[in-house]
Write an enzyme that holds these catalytic residues in place. Structure first.
Site, PDB file in Angstrom:
ATOM      1  N   ARG A   1       0.059 -16.038  -6.603  1.00 38.65           N
ATOM      2  CA  ARG A   1      -0.747 -15.303  -5.678  1.00 38.65           C
ATOM      3  C   ARG A   1      -0.284 -15.551  -4.142  1.00 38.65           C
ATOM      4  NH1 ARG A   1      -4.733 -16.608  -9.309  1.00 38.65           N
ATOM      5  NH2 ARG A   1      -5.287 -14.902 -10.553  1.00 38.65           N
TER       6      ARG A   1
ATOM      7  N   LYS B   1       7.391  -7.774   5.976  1.00 46.55           N
ATOM      8  CA  LYS B   1       7.652  -6.753   5.011  1.00 46.55           C
ATOM      9  C   LYS B   1       8.610  -7.243   3.911  1.00 46.55           C
ATOM     10  CE  LYS B   1       6.929  -2.502   7.440  1.00 46.55           C
ATOM     11  NZ  LYS B   1       7.534  -1.140   8.103  1.00 46.55           N
TER      12      LYS B   1
ATOM     13  N   GLU C   1      20.963  -1.103  14.661  1.00 45.98           N
ATOM     14  CA  GLU C   1      19.431  -1.794  14.678  1.00 45.98           C
ATOM     15  C   GLU C   1      19.181  -2.159  15.991  1.00 45.98           C
ATOM     16  OE1 GLU C   1      17.126  -0.578  12.259  1.00 45.98           O
ATOM     17  OE2 GLU C   1      17.988  -0.406  10.425  1.00 45.98           O
TER      18      GLU C   1
ATOM     19  N   LYS D   1      10.974  -7.167  18.321  1.00 43.45           N
ATOM     20  CA  LYS D   1       9.836  -6.693  17.159  1.00 43.45           C
ATOM     21  C   LYS D   1       8.777  -7.737  16.854  1.00 43.45           C
ATOM     22  CE  LYS D   1      10.387  -6.068  12.462  1.00 43.45           C
ATOM     23  NZ  LYS D   1      11.036  -5.622  11.203  1.00 43.45           N
TER      24      LYS D   1
ATOM     25  N   GLU E   1       1.223  -1.888   9.827  1.00 42.93           N
ATOM     26  CA  GLU E   1       1.599  -0.481  10.189  1.00 42.93           C
ATOM     27  C   GLU E   1       0.470   0.283   9.873  1.00 42.93           C
ATOM     28  OE1 GLU E   1       5.640   0.332   9.415  1.00 42.93           O
ATOM     29  OE2 GLU E   1       5.339   2.153   9.137  1.00 42.93           O
TER      30      GLU E   1
ATOM     31  N   ARG F   1       3.609   0.123  15.005  1.00 41.42           N
ATOM     32  CA  ARG F   1       4.768  -0.506  14.161  1.00 41.42           C
ATOM     33  C   ARG F   1       5.717   0.691  13.743  1.00 41.42           C
ATOM     34  NH1 ARG F   1       5.104  -5.728  10.137  1.00 41.42           N
ATOM     35  NH2 ARG F   1       7.448  -5.519   9.700  1.00 41.42           N
TER      36      ARG F   1
ATOM     37  N   ASN G   1      10.652   2.586  13.290  1.00 43.03           N
ATOM     38  CA  ASN G   1      11.261   3.653  12.404  1.00 43.03           C
ATOM     39  C   ASN G   1      12.084   4.750  13.155  1.00 43.03           C
ATOM     40  OD1 ASN G   1      10.511   2.129  10.022  1.00 43.03           O
ATOM     41  ND2 ASN G   1       8.603   3.451  10.050  1.00 43.03           N
TER      42      ASN G   1
ATOM     43  N   HIS H   1      14.815   6.737  11.745  1.00 40.21           N
ATOM     44  CA  HIS H   1      14.855   6.589  10.344  1.00 40.21           C
ATOM     45  C   HIS H   1      14.841   7.681   9.656  1.00 40.21           C
ATOM     46  CE1 HIS H   1      15.316   2.292  11.151  1.00 40.21           C
ATOM     47  NE2 HIS H   1      15.232   2.145   9.900  1.00 40.21           N
TER      48      HIS H   1
ATOM     49  N   HIS I   1      17.193   8.117   6.429  1.00 41.26           N
ATOM     50  CA  HIS I   1      16.474   8.152   4.997  1.00 41.26           C
ATOM     51  C   HIS I   1      17.200   9.316   4.444  1.00 41.26           C
ATOM     52  CE1 HIS I   1      13.026   5.353   5.957  1.00 41.26           C
ATOM     53  NE2 HIS I   1      13.946   4.637   5.787  1.00 41.26           N
TER      54      HIS I   1
ATOM     55  N   HIS J   1      22.799   1.106   5.554  1.00 43.15           N
ATOM     56  CA  HIS J   1      21.581   1.492   6.134  1.00 43.15           C
ATOM     57  C   HIS J   1      21.634   1.648   7.604  1.00 43.15           C
ATOM     58  CE1 HIS J   1      17.432   2.289   6.946  1.00 43.15           C
ATOM     59  NE2 HIS J   1      17.361   1.341   7.406  1.00 43.15           N
TER      60      HIS J   1
END
Ligand code: NAD
Ligand code: GLY
Length: 386
Positions: free
Chosen positions: A125, A147, A189, A241, A251, A261, A265, A268, A272, A285
């Protein structure tokens, strides 16, 4: 050398991000300092490419600091950021006898970091994990903010958890072995952060790239000025960041303001879609984000949100990063259709991050943006970069 602290609200302590040259050789004392203990078990998660280049220094330092070290090497590549690999990592942790007071050290790019962090979040956990990112993208983005996750057959990063690291150790010397395309992807980025973070950050990036063009990156590595400037640029990115993350750790889906947050993106939506229509095989990416930045900037101009001067500055910096893969074979209608994929995960409305100026991101939904404008800007972009 710069250090950045990230304090997530509701936690008693901040985690430290240490940035510098030859930091891998002090990984052991650094882990002990972050965990506030030594002598426990540490599982290094890496891949054979990275471990062969940089693993020994980390492993040696951890052993010298008194840790009992084991090593899980996953296969290299995005395709292996999967539940299957996460399960193999969990079995490995059990076999190595990791307990709740032990830790995982992720050594590698974003793929290794996301997978290792997710496995650490699930194991018992949640046990401590530390990030030692070795790509530019992972240094300035994925290692910070908690993340973690894996891809599924339904899409990228669809399963995951928020699990903050106990520390992030960045050694800029590891960038010397990074292939040029990976550097370009990382710098896209960096430009993204400048676009939404503000002119000082964007201009710092511009100055860095004009002083140290990417083609000469390897040769510059022994230059102290270079090591100092790249460390400062990484620190500035990480600081930016971290500031966004601490204000909106998870987010929140409700937030639509310019400090949410979600603004991370930026670029993006198109990225994507481009990745999806090329089955994740053609672009790195970050490269897709490079085009996404150019697209979002042009769209912002077409909607009279952002003035010409700011769009030009952003275009100039983005183009100074280096060449991106040509768009000749990309079908505009397919890309437009692929925008719907992002929409599905946002309860029906596509949210696009646009700019009112450099450092002034806004979140709009597709209801606010005429479909014909999006299609026109997309068509122009595909033609320009064919
Ligand atoms: P990556 O981890 O696949 O690394 C790119 C390649 O470089 C790999 O082949 C790797 O083995 C190699 N490599 C790594 N370090 C090296 C070094 N120092 N020298 C030589 N080779 C090296 O790619 P990435 O761009 O680092 O990360 C992409 C991943 O990050 C994606 O899965 C993306 O979803 C994720 N990501 C996560 C977040 C987050 O917030 N968690 C943010 C952005 C991206
Ligand atoms: N890379 C986007 C985020 O961390 O939120």
């Amino acid at each position: 050398m710069p250090n950045v602290k990230v304090r997530i609200s509701g936690r008693d302590s901040a985690y430290k991000i240490k940035i510098g040259s030859d930091t891998l050789s002090s990984a052991g004392p650094w882990v002990a300092d972050c965990l506030k203990r030594d002598g426990c078990k540490v599982a290094i998660v890496s891949n054979p490419t990275v471990f062969q280049l940089h693993g020994e220094a980390v492993e040696r330092s951890l052993i010298e600091a008194g840790f009992a070290v084991s090593r899980f090497l996953m296969k290299d590549g995005e395709a292996h950021k999967s539940l299957r690999t996460a399960e193999a990592a969990l079995s490995f942790f059990s076999e190595a006898g990791l307990t709740r007071t032990d830790a995982v050290v992720a050594l590698g790019g974003g793929v290794v970091g996301d997978l290792a962090g997710f496995a650490a979040a699930m194991y018992l956990r949640g046990i401590a994990f530390l990030q030692i990112p070795t790509t530019l993208l992972s240094m300035i983005d994925s290692s910070v903010g908690g993340k973690t996750g894996v891809n599924t057959v339904f899409g990228k990063n669809l399963v995951g958890a928020f699990h903050q690291p106990s520390g992030v150790l960045i050694d800029v010397d590891t960038l010397a072995t990074l292939p040029q395309r990976e550097l370009i992807a990382g710098f896209c980025e960096v430009v993204k952060h400048g676009a939404i973070g503000g002119k000082p950050l964007l201009k710092q990036t511009q100055k860095f790239l004009s002083t140290f063009p990417i083609e000469a990156f390897g040769d510059n590595q022994t230059d102290r000025g270079f090591r100092s400037e790249i460390s400062k640029l990484i620190a500035a990115n990480v600081e930016f960041k971290a500031k966004i993350v601490v204000g909106d750790e998870r987010e929140s889906s409700k937030r639509m303001d310019g400090r949410s947050r979600k603004i991370l993106n930026f670029g993006h939506t198109l990225a994507h879609a481009l990745e999806k229509v090329t089955s994740y095989q053609y672009f790195k990416h970050g490269e897709a984000v490079g085009y996404g930045i150019l697209f979002a900037a042009e769209l912002s101009k077409s909607l009279a949100l952002c003035d010409e001067k700011d769009v030009k500055l952003l275009n100039d910096v983005a183009q100074s990063v280096g060449p991106l893969p040509a768009l000749a074979k990309i079908d505009g209608d397919e890309v437009f259709e692929a925008f719907k994929f992002d929409k599905k995960h946002l309860s029906g409305s596509l949210q696009m991050i646009l700019l009112k100026g450099i450092g002034k991101p806004v979140i709009l939904t597709d209801n606010d943006i005429p479909r014909t404008t999006v299609q026109k800007v997309l068509k122009q972009l595909l033609k320009k970069w064919a």
